[in-house]
Design a protein around this motif. Sequence first.
Motif, PDB file in Angstrom:
ATOM      1  N   MET A   1       0.844   1.803  -0.898  1.00  0.00           N
ATOM      2  CA  MET A   1       1.175   1.649   1.213  1.00  0.00           C
ATOM      3  C   MET A   1       2.395   2.691   0.745  1.00  0.00           C
ATOM      4  O   MET A   1       2.503   4.139   0.395  1.00  0.00           O
ATOM      5  N   THR A   2       2.381   3.954   1.749  1.00  0.00           N
ATOM      6  CA  THR A   2       3.322   5.135   2.755  1.00  0.00           C
ATOM      7  C   THR A   2       4.098   5.239   2.082  1.00  0.00           C
ATOM      8  O   THR A   2       5.035   3.920   2.070  1.00  0.00           O
ATOM      9  N   LYS A   3       4.311   6.848   1.443  1.00  0.00           N
ATOM     10  CA  LYS A   3       5.928   6.344   1.083  1.00  0.00           C
ATOM     11  C   LYS A   3       6.928   7.384   2.557  1.00  0.00           C
ATOM     12  O   LYS A   3       6.035   8.128   3.124  1.00  0.00           O
ATOM     13  N   VAL A   4       8.019   6.452   2.753  1.00  0.00           N
ATOM     14  CA  VAL A   4       8.650   7.071   4.075  1.00  0.00           C
ATOM     15  C   VAL A   4       9.506   7.001   3.342  1.00  0.00           C
ATOM     16  O   VAL A   4      10.529   6.575   3.021  1.00  0.00           O
ATOM     17  N   THR A   5      10.618   7.949   3.990  1.00  0.00           N
ATOM     18  CA  THR A   5      11.967   8.732   3.675  1.00  0.00           C
ATOM     19  C   THR A   5      12.289   8.584   5.135  1.00  0.00           C
ATOM     20  O   THR A   5      11.927   8.703   6.741  1.00  0.00           O
ATOM     21  N   PHE A   6      14.148   8.779   5.226  1.00  0.00           N
ATOM     22  CA  PHE A   6      14.621   8.349   6.257  1.00  0.00           C
ATOM     23  C   PHE A   6      16.456   9.602   6.213  1.00  0.00           C
ATOM     24  O   PHE A   6      16.813   8.988   5.315  1.00  0.00           O
ATOM     25  N   HIS A   7      16.003  10.138   6.835  1.00  0.00           N
ATOM     26  CA  HIS A   7      17.028  11.532   7.039  1.00  0.00           C
ATOM     27  C   HIS A   7      16.920  11.775   5.197  1.00  0.00           C
ATOM     28  O   HIS A   7      17.672  12.208   4.354  1.00  0.00           O
ATOM     29  N   ASN A   8      15.794  11.943   4.609  1.00  0.00           N
ATOM     30  CA  ASN A   8      14.889  12.215   3.535  1.00  0.00           C
ATOM     31  C   ASN A   8      15.420  11.749   2.640  1.00  0.00           C
ATOM     32  O   ASN A   8      15.351  11.817   0.560  1.00  0.00           O
ATOM     33  N   ASP A   9      15.693  10.546   2.384  1.00  0.00           N
ATOM     34  CA  ASP A   9      16.526   9.170   1.776  1.00  0.00           C
ATOM     35  C   ASP A   9      15.151   8.491   1.621  1.00  0.00           C
ATOM     36  O   ASP A   9      14.971   7.696   2.435  1.00  0.00           O
ATOM     37  N   PRO A  10      14.616   7.913   0.109  1.00  0.00           N
ATOM     38  CA  PRO A  10      13.594   7.007   0.829  1.00  0.00           C
ATOM     39  C   PRO A  10      14.185   5.380   1.165  1.00  0.00           C
ATOM     40  O   PRO A  10      14.924   5.015   0.792  1.00  0.00           O
ATOM     41  N   VAL A  11      12.847   4.953   1.765  1.00  0.00           N
ATOM     42  CA  VAL A  11      12.925   3.524   2.196  1.00  0.00           C
ATOM     43  C   VAL A  11      11.498   3.022   1.525  1.00  0.00           C
ATOM     44  O   VAL A  11      11.052   3.712   1.675  1.00  0.00           O
ATOM     45  N   THR A  12      12.366   1.223   1.954  1.00  0.00           N
ATOM     46  CA  THR A  12      11.549   0.579   2.150  1.00  0.00           C
ATOM     47  C   THR A  12      10.266  -0.358   3.035  1.00  0.00           C
ATOM     48  O   THR A  12      11.442  -0.139   3.782  1.00  0.00           O
ATOM     49  N   ILE A  13       9.199   0.184   2.847  1.00  0.00           N
ATOM     50  CA  ILE A  13       8.662  -0.449   3.514  1.00  0.00           C
ATOM     51  C   ILE A  13       7.391  -1.414   3.557  1.00  0.00           C
ATOM     52  O   ILE A  13       7.205  -1.392   2.843  1.00  0.00           O
ATOM     53  N   LEU A  14       8.110  -2.188   4.370  1.00  0.00           N
ATOM     54  CA  LEU A  14       6.955  -3.759   4.128  1.00  0.00           C
ATOM     55  C   LEU A  14       6.530  -4.122   5.420  1.00  0.00           C
ATOM     56  O   LEU A  14       5.676  -3.694   6.533  1.00  0.00           O
ATOM     57  N   GLY A  15       5.447  -4.726   5.305  1.00  0.00           N
ATOM     58  CA  GLY A  15       4.513  -4.729   6.450  1.00  0.00           C
ATOM     59  C   GLY A  15       2.687  -4.781   4.963  1.00  0.00           C
ATOM     60  O   GLY A  15       3.193  -4.765   4.433  1.00  0.00           O
ATOM     61  N   ASN A  16       1.649  -4.745   6.466  1.00  0.00           N
ATOM     62  CA  ASN A  16       0.863  -4.459   5.668  1.00  0.00           C
ATOM     63  C   ASN A  16       0.470  -3.438   6.685  1.00  0.00           C
ATOM     64  O   ASN A  16      -0.246  -3.095   7.999  1.00  0.00           O
ATOM     65  N   GLU A  17      -0.027  -2.010   5.562  1.00  0.00           N
ATOM     66  CA  GLU A  17      -0.922  -1.009   6.370  1.00  0.00           C
ATOM     67  C   GLU A  17      -1.755  -1.416   6.612  1.00  0.00           C
ATOM     68  O   GLU A  17      -2.693  -2.333   6.158  1.00  0.00           O
ATOM     69  N   VAL A  18      -2.017  -0.404   7.916  1.00  0.00           N
ATOM     70  CA  VAL A  18      -3.420  -0.422   8.862  1.00  0.00           C
ATOM     71  C   VAL A  18      -4.150   1.084   8.460  1.00  0.00           C
ATOM     72  O   VAL A  18      -3.714   1.526   8.379  1.00  0.00           O
ATOM     73  N   SER A  19      -5.550   0.651   8.384  1.00  0.00           N
ATOM     74  CA  SER A  19      -6.533   1.933   8.594  1.00  0.00           C
ATOM     75  C   SER A  19      -7.555   2.048   9.053  1.00  0.00           C
ATOM     76  O   SER A  19      -7.439   0.854   9.797  1.00  0.00           O
ATOM     77  N   VAL A  20      -7.408   3.375   9.713  1.00  0.00           N
ATOM     78  CA  VAL A  20      -9.296   3.586  10.000  1.00  0.00           C
ATOM     79  C   VAL A  20     -10.155   2.900   9.633  1.00  0.00           C
ATOM     80  O   VAL A  20     -10.322   2.017   8.812  1.00  0.00           O
ATOM     81  N   GLY A  21     -10.290   1.273  11.233  1.00  0.00           N
ATOM     82  CA  GLY A  21     -11.607   0.844  11.181  1.00  0.00           C
ATOM     83  C   GLY A  21     -11.536  -0.159  10.625  1.00  0.00           C
ATOM     84  O   GLY A  21     -11.895  -1.404  10.793  1.00  0.00           O
ATOM     85  N   ASP A  22      -9.601  -0.873  10.299  1.00  0.00           N
ATOM     86  CA  ASP A  22      -9.887  -2.297  10.571  1.00  0.00           C
ATOM     87  C   ASP A  22      -9.748  -2.507  11.759  1.00  0.00           C
ATOM     88  O   ASP A  22      -9.448  -1.867  12.888  1.00  0.00           O
ATOM     89  N   ASN A  23      -9.771  -3.605  11.528  1.00  0.00           N
ATOM     90  CA  ASN A  23      -9.527  -4.829  13.187  1.00  0.00           C
ATOM     91  C   ASN A  23      -7.955  -4.687  13.823  1.00  0.00           C
ATOM     92  O   ASN A  23      -7.386  -5.176  12.684  1.00  0.00           O
ATOM     93  N   ALA A  24      -7.478  -4.004  14.432  1.00  0.00           N
ATOM     94  CA  ALA A  24      -6.261  -4.832  14.912  1.00  0.00           C
ATOM     95  C   ALA A  24      -5.766  -5.757  14.938  1.00  0.00           C
ATOM     96  O   ALA A  24      -5.770  -6.841  15.432  1.00  0.00           O
ATOM     97  N   PRO A  25      -4.848  -6.544  13.734  1.00  0.00           N
ATOM     98  CA  PRO A  25      -3.593  -7.551  13.426  1.00  0.00           C
ATOM     99  C   PRO A  25      -3.159  -7.637  14.902  1.00  0.00           C
ATOM    100  O   PRO A  25      -2.505  -6.727  16.304  1.00  0.00           O
ATOM    101  N   ASP A  26      -2.801  -8.740  15.064  1.00  0.00           N
ATOM    102  CA  ASP A  26      -2.657  -9.697  16.087  1.00  0.00           C
ATOM    103  C   ASP A  26      -0.353  -9.183  16.205  1.00  0.00           C
ATOM    104  O   ASP A  26      -0.770  -9.590  15.072  1.00  0.00           O
ATOM    105  N   PHE A  27      -0.219  -9.592  16.603  1.00  0.00           N
ATOM    106  CA  PHE A  27       1.188  -9.767  17.179  1.00  0.00           C
ATOM    107  C   PHE A  27       2.040 -10.547  18.096  1.00  0.00           C
ATOM    108  O   PHE A  27       0.675  -9.937  19.488  1.00  0.00           O
ATOM    109  N   THR A  28       2.893 -10.107  18.319  1.00  0.00           N
ATOM    110  CA  THR A  28       3.723 -10.846  19.910  1.00  0.00           C
ATOM    111  C   THR A  28       4.875 -10.150  19.819  1.00  0.00           C
ATOM    112  O   THR A  28       5.748 -10.024  18.474  1.00  0.00           O
ATOM    113  N   VAL A  29       5.468  -9.692  20.160  1.00  0.00           N
ATOM    114  CA  VAL A  29       6.758  -8.587  20.720  1.00  0.00           C
ATOM    115  C   VAL A  29       6.931  -9.275  22.095  1.00  0.00           C
ATOM    116  O   VAL A  29       6.775 -10.304  22.562  1.00  0.00           O
TER     117      VAL A  29
END
Length: 168
Positions: A1-29
């Motif tokens: 999973m991608t490591k992300v910081t927010f204002h240099n503090d580590p945060v937990t990223i939830l969900g399914n990481e997407v990569s080049v070549g994947d079928n784009a997942p559906d969503f509703t917004v």
Amino acid sequence: MTKVTFHNDPVTILGNEVSVGDNAPDFTVLANDLSPVTFSDLKGTVRLISVVPSLDTGVCSVQTKRFNDEATSLGEDVSVLTISADLPFAQKRWSVAEGIEAVQTLSDHRDLSFGEAYGVIIEELRLLTRAIFVVDKDDKVTYVEYVAEATDHPDYEKAIAAVKTAAK
């Protein structure tokens, strides 16, 4: 999973990481009028999906304005979306105040459906982390950038180049 910081503090990223070549997942917004928008509603276009924590912050505002300015040169077969967990009402107010007309702002506030499908939920903040996705007309992911520090800018030039390549 991608490591992300927010204002240099580590945060937990939830969900399914997407990569080049994947079928784009559906969503509703939600659109600014509270109507549901699904990924499949935009089928047949190249999609530039710009993900921001909140439009009411400096970098997110600049990012959305930049893609709004670029959108007109990308062609009619390209849909430019900005997705955040901001309320639809706030997105509409911001878009009107900033003159945003070429980017569709969409809210993931209700279900975090997009955030889960694309792996961009910041668990500690219930916001989306900064990311860029380009999806071609066949629903294949052709470009992904998860920005390592959520308060930094994405690579605008690479994202625009990826859209132009996908639109050929």
